[in-house]
Design a protein around this motif. Structure first.
Motif, PDB file in Angstrom:
ATOM      1  N   SER A 673       4.722  23.152  -5.050  1.00 38.70           N
ATOM      2  CA  SER A 673       4.409  21.791  -4.621  1.00 38.70           C
ATOM      3  C   SER A 673       5.526  20.871  -5.084  1.00 38.70           C
ATOM      4  CB  SER A 673       3.060  21.331  -5.174  1.00 38.70           C
ATOM      5  OG  SER A 673       3.136  21.044  -6.544  1.00 38.70           O
ATOM      6  N   TYR A 674       5.860  19.910  -4.230  1.00 36.60           N
ATOM      7  CA  TYR A 674       6.920  18.941  -4.476  1.00 36.60           C
ATOM      8  C   TYR A 674       6.366  17.553  -4.176  1.00 36.60           C
ATOM      9  CZ  TYR A 674       9.883  23.110  -4.181  1.00 36.60           C
ATOM     10  OH  TYR A 674      10.424  24.340  -4.374  1.00 36.60           O
ATOM     11  N   ARG A 675       6.716  16.606  -5.027  1.00 33.41           N
ATOM     12  CA  ARG A 675       6.259  15.247  -4.788  1.00 33.41           C
ATOM     13  C   ARG A 675       7.335  14.268  -5.228  1.00 33.41           C
ATOM     14  NH1 ARG A 675       2.451  15.213  -8.012  1.00 33.41           N
ATOM     15  NH2 ARG A 675       3.175  13.766  -9.636  1.00 33.41           N
ATOM     16  N   TRP A 676       7.974  13.593  -4.221  1.00 34.84           N
ATOM     17  CA  TRP A 676       8.987  12.579  -4.494  1.00 34.84           C
ATOM     18  C   TRP A 676       8.315  11.255  -4.816  1.00 34.84           C
ATOM     19  CZ3 TRP A 676      14.155  13.797  -4.685  1.00 34.84           C
ATOM     20  CH2 TRP A 676      14.534  15.012  -4.136  1.00 34.84           C
ATOM     21  N   GLU A 677       9.120  10.332  -5.309  1.00 34.05           N
ATOM     22  CA  GLU A 677       8.568   9.025  -5.668  1.00 34.05           C
ATOM     23  C   GLU A 677       8.062   8.268  -4.438  1.00 34.05           C
ATOM     24  OE1 GLU A 677      12.194   7.892  -3.841  1.00 34.05           O
ATOM     25  OE2 GLU A 677      11.814   9.460  -5.316  1.00 34.05           O
ATOM     26  N   ASN A 678       8.501   8.634  -3.230  1.00 34.21           N
ATOM     27  CA  ASN A 678       8.003   8.012  -1.999  1.00 34.21           C
ATOM     28  C   ASN A 678       6.854   8.811  -1.378  1.00 34.21           C
ATOM     29  OD1 ASN A 678       9.350  10.227  -1.043  1.00 34.21           O
ATOM     30  ND2 ASN A 678      10.531   9.128   0.506  1.00 34.21           N
ATOM     31  N   ASP A 679       6.276   9.745  -2.148  1.00 32.20           N
ATOM     32  CA  ASP A 679       5.140  10.582  -1.748  1.00 32.20           C
ATOM     33  C   ASP A 679       5.494  11.643  -0.721  1.00 32.20           C
ATOM     34  OD1 ASP A 679       3.362   9.337  -3.484  1.00 32.20           O
ATOM     35  OD2 ASP A 679       2.864   7.777  -2.008  1.00 32.20           O
ATOM     36  N   SER A 680       6.780  11.831  -0.452  1.00 30.68           N
ATOM     37  CA  SER A 680       7.175  12.944   0.404  1.00 30.68           C
ATOM     38  C   SER A 680       6.908  14.253  -0.331  1.00 30.68           C
ATOM     39  CB  SER A 680       8.661  12.821   0.763  1.00 30.68           C
ATOM     40  OG  SER A 680       9.107  13.993   1.421  1.00 30.68           O
ATOM     41  N   ASN A 681       6.505  15.285   0.435  1.00 37.55           N
ATOM     42  CA  ASN A 681       6.134  16.562  -0.173  1.00 37.55           C
ATOM     43  C   ASN A 681       7.074  17.708   0.215  1.00 37.55           C
ATOM     44  OD1 ASN A 681       3.748  15.603  -1.496  1.00 37.55           O
ATOM     45  ND2 ASN A 681       2.754  15.531   0.508  1.00 37.55           N
ATOM     46  N   GLU A 682       8.219  17.370   0.812  1.00 38.57           N
ATOM     47  CA  GLU A 682       9.181  18.396   1.210  1.00 38.57           C
ATOM     48  C   GLU A 682      10.281  18.507   0.162  1.00 38.57           C
ATOM     49  OE1 GLU A 682       8.803  20.380   3.710  1.00 38.57           O
ATOM     50  OE2 GLU A 682       6.959  19.366   4.374  1.00 38.57           O
ATOM     51  N   PRO A 683      10.739  19.721  -0.112  1.00 41.50           N
ATOM     52  CA  PRO A 683      11.831  19.845  -1.098  1.00 41.50           C
ATOM     53  C   PRO A 683      13.172  19.310  -0.564  1.00 41.50           C
ATOM     54  CG  PRO A 683      11.304  22.001  -0.170  1.00 41.50           C
ATOM     55  CD  PRO A 683      10.262  21.046   0.334  1.00 41.50           C
ATOM     56  N   GLN A 684      13.385  19.323   0.759  1.00 43.17           N
ATOM     57  CA  GLN A 684      14.631  18.817   1.340  1.00 43.17           C
ATOM     58  C   GLN A 684      14.497  17.311   1.597  1.00 43.17           C
ATOM     59  OE1 GLN A 684      12.877  21.315   2.907  1.00 43.17           O
ATOM     60  NE2 GLN A 684      13.978  23.066   2.038  1.00 43.17           N
ATOM     61  N   ARG A 685      15.633  16.599   1.336  1.00 42.04           N
ATOM     62  CA  ARG A 685      15.598  15.156   1.556  1.00 42.04           C
ATOM     63  C   ARG A 685      17.004  14.656   1.850  1.00 42.04           C
ATOM     64  NH1 ARG A 685      12.902  10.627  -2.514  1.00 42.04           N
ATOM     65  NH2 ARG A 685      13.319   8.802  -1.180  1.00 42.04           N
ATOM     66  N   THR A 686      17.119  13.653   2.717  1.00 46.41           N
ATOM     67  CA  THR A 686      18.388  13.018   3.059  1.00 46.41           C
ATOM     68  C   THR A 686      18.410  11.627   2.449  1.00 46.41           C
ATOM     69  OG1 THR A 686      18.547  14.244   5.133  1.00 46.41           O
ATOM     70  CG2 THR A 686      19.870  12.242   4.936  1.00 46.41           C
ATOM     71  N   PHE A 687      19.545  11.291   1.748  1.00 43.64           N
ATOM     72  CA  PHE A 687      19.688   9.996   1.088  1.00 43.64           C
ATOM     73  C   PHE A 687      20.795   9.211   1.769  1.00 43.64           C
ATOM     74  CE2 PHE A 687      18.233  13.149  -1.908  1.00 43.64           C
ATOM     75  CZ  PHE A 687      17.149  12.540  -2.526  1.00 43.64           C
ATOM     76  N   ARG A 688      20.544   7.939   2.030  1.00 46.79           N
ATOM     77  CA  ARG A 688      21.542   7.084   2.685  1.00 46.79           C
ATOM     78  C   ARG A 688      21.792   5.801   1.919  1.00 46.79           C
ATOM     79  NH1 ARG A 688      18.889   9.627   6.934  1.00 46.79           N
ATOM     80  NH2 ARG A 688      20.323  10.646   8.430  1.00 46.79           N
TER      81      ARG A 688
END
Length: 809
Positions: A673-688
Motif C-alpha cells: 500500500s502507498y499513500r502520498w500526501e495528496n491521497d494518491s495510492n499509486e507508487p508512480q508519480r509525475t512532479f512538475r
C-alpha cells in the motif's frame, strides 16, 4: 303488583356445554348491554334496544345458560322509552331468583322505577314506584344479608341522590334522598353492604363539566352515619364510579380524571372503612381510559373493565385489567378490538373465569349489539381467533385529594305503579369469528407458525406453489368476497403466474399484486383451489439469494380480513464472487480470512477446514471452495510473510527546471500500500512543481513515511551584447536578448526597457524575440552608453536582469 307468565322458560335444565369468546345478541336494532348476573348457574344479561321501539328504546333481557346459550329474550312492552339498568340475585320463596331493575318513561321528563322478579319455577311478577311528575331512576341493586334489597340512583327533577329499601315481593321498607344544596346533580351509582350498614358511591356536580365523588354510609335502616365529597382536580362529571369492599374492610373507589385534549385517566382510591384515603394513583395512557365495572377475584386481586381509546388505535375497544388492591397493574388487554366496544359489567363464572357484558359491533359498519365475553382466570380464551390491540396503561402518582363532609338525608314517599309487561322477542346470536386462511393445514412445512407456509431452502428450477395442497379457509360465515395476493418484491422479473384458463377471474394490479373478486359467488373451497394453482415465477438468468414472501389478505362480508403469508429462501444460482484479497502475515501475529458469500451454504478449504472464517498463522497459499446446492466457486488467498521495509527508491532532494517534469517510481519490495500526501495510492508519480513531498508505504506489518524536496531552478539564460551598431549592414543592428530556445520556452510576462544616460526611456518591448533598433522618436539615437532592465516569469518565479550596452555609430 303485576304477575308475569311469559318467562316460564327462563331457567330450564342446563344445555350441553358450548364454549364461546365474544358473542353478540342482535334483536334487529342497536342494543346496549348494561349488566350481567349469574343466577343459580345461569346467566342473565340486560340493557336496552331500539328495535321496534316507539320512543327511542326499550329495556331488553337475555336469559342464557352458563355457556352463553340463549334460553329466552324479552323486552319491556311500552310506548315510552325504558331501560333495564341493574340485576341482582334474590330469594323468592326460598329459591334463587332474579330481580331486574330499571326505569320506564311516563312523560317527556318523568321516569318511574320498575322491577321484575323471576324465579326458577317460571313464576314472575313486577312492581314499581313513581308518578307523572317526579323523575326517578334506579342505577344499581344491592341484596342485603337480611333478604331485603336496596336500590340506588337519583331523582332527576330535584337533582338529589336516591336510595330505598324493599323486600323481594315489592314491599317498601323505607325511601331516602341525599341532598346537597346548590348542586346540579347528585347521583348514586353503586352500593355495598358492610358489617354495620351500607356504603354508596356516586358523584356530585355543579356545572356538569367536572364532578366530585360522593361516598355515603348509612345504617340498614337508611340513617346517616357519615358522608363525604372528595375533591380532586378535573375529576370527570357523570362517568361511572365503582365501589368494592375488601376483606379487611377497606374500600376501593374508581372514577375518572380529564387530562386534556379529550383524554381521561382512571383515578384509583383505596380508603379505610371510615372513608379516609389510604392510597391514591392514576392509571392511564394516551387516550380515553374509562372503568365502568370492578370485581373482587378469588385470587385476591381486583378485576376492572370499561373501554380505552387512542389516536394509535383508531377504535374504542373494551378494556380489561387485573390490578392489586393498591392499583399495581398485573394484567391488561383489550376485547372487542376490531370494532367499537365497551364493557359495562362483570360477573364470576361458576366454573372459573369471568363474564363481561357490554355492547359492541360485530362488523365495523354494522349496528351495535349487546355483547357477552368470556375470559379465563388469566384473561385469555382458547377460542380467541381475532387480533387484539395491545394496550400499555401505566400507573402514576395522583395529586392530593381533599374531602368535605357535606349533604343531608331526607325521607321520601312514592306511590306504587304497575310496570309494563315483558314480551318475547326474537334475537339473532353471532360469535365473532375471524376468518383464517391456513396455507398449510397440517403444519407440515411450518409447524410452529399459525396459518403460515414455508418452503425449504432451495435452488430455483421451476415455478413454486404459493400455498400447500392442504390449504383451507376456516370460516363459518359467508363466502369469500375478495382475495388479494402480494409478492413482496420490486424485481419485475419475479412475479405471480396465473394459469391461462383462470386468468379472467383475476385482476393484475401490478406484476407483484393480483386480486380475485368472487363475482361468481364460488364456494370457499373452490376459491382456495384456484389459489393453489398460482405460482411464484422468477425469470432472472442469475437468481439472487435471499428470502421471498407472498402475503394473502382475504375479505368476506363485514368480517375482519384474514392475513397469511408464505415464505421461502432461494439460493444464489450464479457463481459466487468472494474476491478474497491477498494478505501479509506479520511476524509473531495471526490473521483471519473471511470467505462468507451471500447465498453460500458450504465452505471447504484445501486442508479440510469447513468454516467460512478461518485463522491463519503461517504464510502460504490457501484455496477455498464456496458452494450451495446450485453451484461451486473457488478462490485463492496468498499470505506472504511480513518483512522489514526499506526506503522507497529515488527519495533524494532534486532540482527542477520550469517546464520540465520528474518521473518517480517508488515501488518498494514488500510494500502493498502507498499513500502520498495528496491521497494518491499509486507508487508512480509525475512532479512538475517544486515542493516537499511525502509518501507512506506499508506492508501490513510496518509503515514507513519518507519525505523529499524538489527545488525550483531558473534554467533560462539570456545573452545581451555589450555593444551594437545599427548601421544597416545586417550585423548586430538590433539590441535584444538572445535566449536558449528550450530552456526559456516557459518564459512569460517578458518586459524589455532601455534608458539613456539621463534616465529617459528610449525603448520598451514585451516580446522575447524583439529589441531596440537604435532609433529614438524616429531618428537615429546618439552614440554612447545605454542602460537596460528586463523582467520575466520563468515558470516558477519572476526575475529581473539589468545591465548596459554601447550604441556605436
Amino acid at each position: 303488583m303485576r304477575y308475569l307468565c311469559l318467562l316460564s322458560l327462563l331457567f330450564p335444565t342446563l344445555l350441553p356445554a358450548q364454549d364461546f369468546f365474544e358473542r353478540f345478541f342482535d334483536s334487529g336494532g342497536d342494543e346496549w348491554g348494561a349488566v350481567c348476573e349469574v343466577v343459580d348457574n345461569n346467566l342473565v344479561i340486560a340493557g336496552r334496544t331500539d328495535a321496534n321501539a316507539l320512543d327511542r328504546f326499550n329495556g331488553i333481557l337475555h336469559a342464557l345458560d352458563r355457556n352463553g346459550n340463549l334460553r329466552y329474550t324479552a323486552t319491556v312492552v311500552s310506548d315510552h322509552r325504558s331501560y333495564i339498568t341493574t340485576l341482582a340475585t334474590i330469594s323468592i320463596n326460598g329459591t334463587p331468583g332474579l330481580l331486574a331493575g330499571g326505569w320506564t318513561n311516563v312523560t317527556e321528563t318523568s321516569d318511574n322505577q320498575v322491577f321484575y322478579a323471576l324465579n326458577t319455577l317460571g313464576a314472575g311478577y313486577a312492581f314499581g314506584w313513581g308518578d307523572a311528575v317526579d323523575d326517578e331512576q334506579a342505577n344499581s341493586l344491592l341484596p342485603l344479608s337480611n333478604g331485603d334489597v336496596v336500590a340506588v340512583g337519583n331523582v332527576g327533577n330535584t337533582n338529589n341522590g336516591l336510595f330505598f329499601c324493599f323486600s323481594p315481593d315489592g314491599t317498601e321498607r323505607w325511601r331516602r334522598t341525599f341532598v346537597i344544596p346548590d348542586t346540579r346533580y347528585n347521583v348514586f351509582h353503586e352500593a355495598r353492604e358492610v358489617d354495620d350498614g351500607i356504603i354508596m358511591v356516586g358523584y356530585s356536580t355543579v356545572e356538569e363539566v367536572t364532578g366530585q365523588t360522593l361516598l355515603v354510609k348509612t345504617t340498614r335502616q337508611g340513617d346517616l352515619i357519615w358522608r363525604y365529597r372528595y375533591n380532586y382536580v378535573n375529576e370527570a362529571d357523570a362517568r361511572s364510579r365503582t365501589l368494592q369492599v375488601l376483606p379487611n374492610g377497606d374500600l376501593i373507589v374508581t372514577s375518572h380524571v380529564d387530562t386534556g385534549e379529550g383524554t381521561t385517566d382512571i383515578l384509583f382510591l383505596r380508603l379505610n372503612g371510615d372513608g379516609d384515603v389510604v392510597s391514591k394513583s392514576l392509571i392511564g395512557g394516551a387516550g380515553r381510559d374509562v372503568i365502568r365495572a370492578t370485581l373482587l377475584t378469588p385470587s385476591g386481586t381486583l378485576l376492572m373493565a370499561g373501554s380505552t381509546s387512542s389516536p394509535q388505535l383508531g377504535k374504542t375497544p373494551g378494556l380489561v385489567m387485573e390490578v392489586s388492591y393498591e392499583g399495581e397493574i398485573l394484567r391488561q388487554r383489550t376485547v372487542g378490538a376490531l370494532a367499537e366496544a365497551r364493557i359495562n359489567d362483570l360477573a364470576l363464572a361458576p366454573s372459573g373465569g369471568y363474564y363481561l357484558a357490554g355492547s359492541g359491533t360485530l362488523c365495523p359498519q354494522g349496528d351495535r349489539d349487546l355483547m357477552l365475553i368470556y375470559l379465563n382466570d388469566t384473561l385469555g380464551n382458547a377460542r380467541e381467533s381475532c387480533p387484539a390491540f395491545s394496550v400499555d396503561l401505566r400507573r402514576s402518582p395522583a395529586a392530593n385529594i381533599s374531602r368535605t363532609a357535606i349533604g343531608t338525608i331526607a325521607g321520601r314517599t312514592e306511590p306504587p305503579v304497575q310496570p309494563f309487561l315483558l314480551e318475547e322477542r326474537p334475537v339473532v346470536i353471532n360469535d365473532r369469528n375471524c376468518q383464517q386462511l391456513d396455507l398449510d393445514a397440517d403444519d407440515s412445512s411450518m409447524p410452529s407458525t399459525f396459518n403460515g407456509f414455508n418452503l425449504p431452502q432451495r435452488c430455483y428450477e421451476e415455478p413454486l406453489p404459493i400455498m400447500d395442497s392442504d390449504a383451507v379457509f376456516k370460516f363459518s360465515g359467508p363466502t369469500i368476497d375478495v382475495v388479494r395476493i402480494s409478492l413482496m418484491s420490486s424485481d419485475p422479473m419475479e412475479y405471480l403466474e396465473i394459469p391461462v384458463d383462470i386468468a379472467e377471474l383475476f385482476q393484475r394490479d401490478a406484476d407483484n399484486i393480483i386480486t380475485f373478486l368472487n363475482t361468481r359467488n364460488l364456494p370457499n373451497e373452490d376459491v382456495v383451489r384456484l389459489m393453489q394453482r398460482i405460482n411464484y415465477r422468477n425469470d432472472n438468468e442469475q437468481i439472487l439469494a435471499g428470502e421471498r414472501e407472498v402475503r394473502f389478505q382475504v375479505r368476506s362480508s363485514c368480517f375482519p380480513p384474514s392475513v397469511a403469508k408464505m415464505c421461502f429462501e432461494l439460493l444464489a444460482s450464479g457463481p459466487f464472487e468472494p474476491d478474497l484479497p491477498d494478505a501479509v502475515l506479520c511476524p509473531g501475529e495471526e490473521l483471519f480470512v473471511d470467505a462468507t458469500a451471500a447465498g453460500a451454504t458450504d465452505y471447504l478449504w484445501g486442508d479440510g477446514a469447513q468454516d467460512a472464517r478461518r485463522r491463519i498463522t503461517e504464510p502460504g497459499t490457501y484455496v477455498v471452495a464456496i458452494s450451495n446446492n446450485c453451484n461451486t466457486t473457488s478462490d485463492t488467498v496468498t499470505v506472504s510473510p511480513g518483512e522489514n521495509l526499506g526506503l522507497p527508491p529515488g527519495f533524494v532532494d532534486q532540482s527542477l527546471c520550469p517546464g520540465d517534469s520528474l518521473e518517480l517510481d517508488a515501488t518498494t519490495e514488500g510494500a502493498f500500500s502507498y499513500r502520498w500526501e495528496n491521497d494518491s495510492n499509486e507508487p508512480q508519480r509525475t512532479f512538475r512543481n517544486p515542493g516537499d513531498y511525502a509518501l507512506t508505504i506499508s506492508n501490513g506489518c510496518q509503515e514507513i513515511e519518507s519525505v523529499f524536496s524538489l527545488d525550483g531552478q531558473s534554467c533560462c539564460r539570456l545573452y545581451l551584447p555589450n555593444a551594437f551598431s545599427p548601421n544597416g549592414d545586417g550585423i548586430n543592428d538590433v539590441f535584444r536578448a538572445f535566449p536558449d530556445p528550450r530552456l526559456c520556452a516557459p518564459v512569460t510576462n517578458f518586459t524589455f526597457r532601455v534608458f539613456n544616460r539621463w534616465g529617459g526611456e528610449v525603448y520598451a518591448g514585451s516580446q522575447l524575440s524583439e529589441g531596440w533598433d537604435g532609433e529614438v522618436g524616429g531618428e537615429a539615437g546618439a552614440a554612447g552608453h545605454y542602460v537596460y532592465v528586463i523582467t520575466y516569469y520563468d515558470g516558477f518565479q519572476t526575475l529581473q536582469l539589468s545591465g548596459g550596452t554601447m550604441l556605436l555609430r
